[in-house]
Design a protein around this motif. Structure first.
Motif, PDB file in Angstrom:
ATOM      1  N   SER A  58       0.854  -1.184   0.000  1.00 20.92           N
ATOM      2  CA  SER A  58       0.000   0.000   0.000  1.00 20.92           C
ATOM      3  C   SER A  58       0.885   1.227   0.000  1.00 20.92           C
ATOM      4  N   MET A  69      -3.441   3.778  -1.786  1.00 26.83           N
ATOM      5  CA  MET A  69      -3.759   2.768  -2.803  1.00 26.83           C
ATOM      6  C   MET A  69      -3.074   1.469  -2.408  1.00 26.83           C
ATOM      7  N   SER A  71      -1.879  -2.233  -3.794  1.00 26.67           N
ATOM      8  CA  SER A  71      -1.553  -2.910  -5.049  1.00 26.67           C
ATOM      9  C   SER A  71      -1.234  -4.370  -4.802  1.00 26.67           C
ATOM     10  N   GLN A  85      -1.434  -4.309  -9.780  1.00 28.18           N
ATOM     11  CA  GLN A  85      -2.778  -3.781  -9.998  1.00 28.18           C
ATOM     12  C   GLN A  85      -3.191  -3.013  -8.751  1.00 28.18           C
ATOM     13  N   SER A  86      -3.611  -1.774  -8.943  1.00 23.36           N
ATOM     14  CA  SER A  86      -3.916  -0.886  -7.822  1.00 23.36           C
ATOM     15  C   SER A  86      -5.413  -0.675  -7.639  1.00 23.36           C
ATOM     16  N   ARG A  87      -5.783  -0.598  -6.365  1.00 24.82           N
ATOM     17  CA  ARG A  87      -7.160  -0.288  -5.977  1.00 24.82           C
ATOM     18  C   ARG A  87      -7.105   0.586  -4.722  1.00 24.82           C
ATOM     19  N   PRO A  88      -8.161   1.364  -4.477  1.00 25.95           N
ATOM     20  CA  PRO A  88      -8.187   2.119  -3.225  1.00 25.95           C
ATOM     21  C   PRO A  88      -8.034   1.174  -2.025  1.00 25.95           C
ATOM     22  N   ARG A  96     -13.736   1.171  -3.681  1.00 28.30           N
ATOM     23  CA  ARG A  96     -13.039   0.011  -4.253  1.00 28.30           C
ATOM     24  C   ARG A  96     -13.740  -0.574  -5.469  1.00 28.30           C
ATOM     25  N   GLY A 100     -10.191   1.798  -9.496  1.00 26.49           N
ATOM     26  CA  GLY A 100      -9.138   0.810  -9.298  1.00 26.49           C
ATOM     27  C   GLY A 100      -9.243  -0.325 -10.275  1.00 26.49           C
ATOM     28  N   GLU A 126     -10.093  -1.484 -15.376  1.00 20.47           N
ATOM     29  CA  GLU A 126     -10.530  -0.304 -14.620  1.00 20.47           C
ATOM     30  C   GLU A 126     -12.021  -0.091 -14.881  1.00 20.47           C
TER      31      GLU A 126
END
Length: 157
Positions: A58, A69, A71, A85-88, A96, A100, A126
């Protein structure tokens, strides 16, 4: 390439393994981040470096406001490619599912004493790729700056 993947390339005068060691270590991402949004690692699932597929990290971010974020490493082939791969962060659960899923990928092609480095911003997964994709010019500039900074970090003078 898909219309949802934006890539930039640069030939860097350094071995692929040295470049890989930097891009596969989230502790070093701030050193070459061309967006100037990274503030540092918030947490990582493994202290070992380089990370491997399935590891998480993160990052504290600040781009028009502070956020985190998280990942997941989705590709890790030493000396060849590394992607996440990134997400909140889970603390932003309401975001989420909407934001992301973008993938940041580094592909390395060794050629003698140099390496062709390709950085990609992949929006294929995305959910709001049409909206996020409006940032392509900014993303291209940031990726170009990232590769310039990466070169400065690893090239021998």
């Amino acid at each position: 390439m898909s219309r949802w993947v934006l890539s930039v390339e640069r030939r860097i005068a350094a071995p692929a393994d040295e470049i890989y060691a930097v891009v596969a270590d989230p502790d070093r991402h701030r050193d070459f981040d061309g967006s100037d949004a990274l503030r540092g690692v918030a947490e990582a699932s493994s202290p070992a470096r380089p990370l491997v597929v399935g590891d998480h990290f993160s990052m504290n971010m600040d781009l028009r406001g502070q956020y985190v974020m998280t990942s997941t490493v989705v590709e890790a082939e030493p000396g060849r490619r590394f992607a996440w791969q990134s997400r909140p962060h889970k603390s932003s659960a309401r975001w989420r599912s909407a934001f992301g899923g973008r993938i940041w990928r580094y592909e390395l092609e060794p050629d003698g004493g140099t390496t062709l480095v390709r950085e990609s911003w992949d929006l294929t997964e995305e959910p709001l790729r049409v909206v996020v994709g409006l940032g392509r010019p900014v993303a291209r500039d940031a990726m170009t700056a990232s590769l310039e900074r990466l070169a400065r970090l690893v090239e021998r003078s």
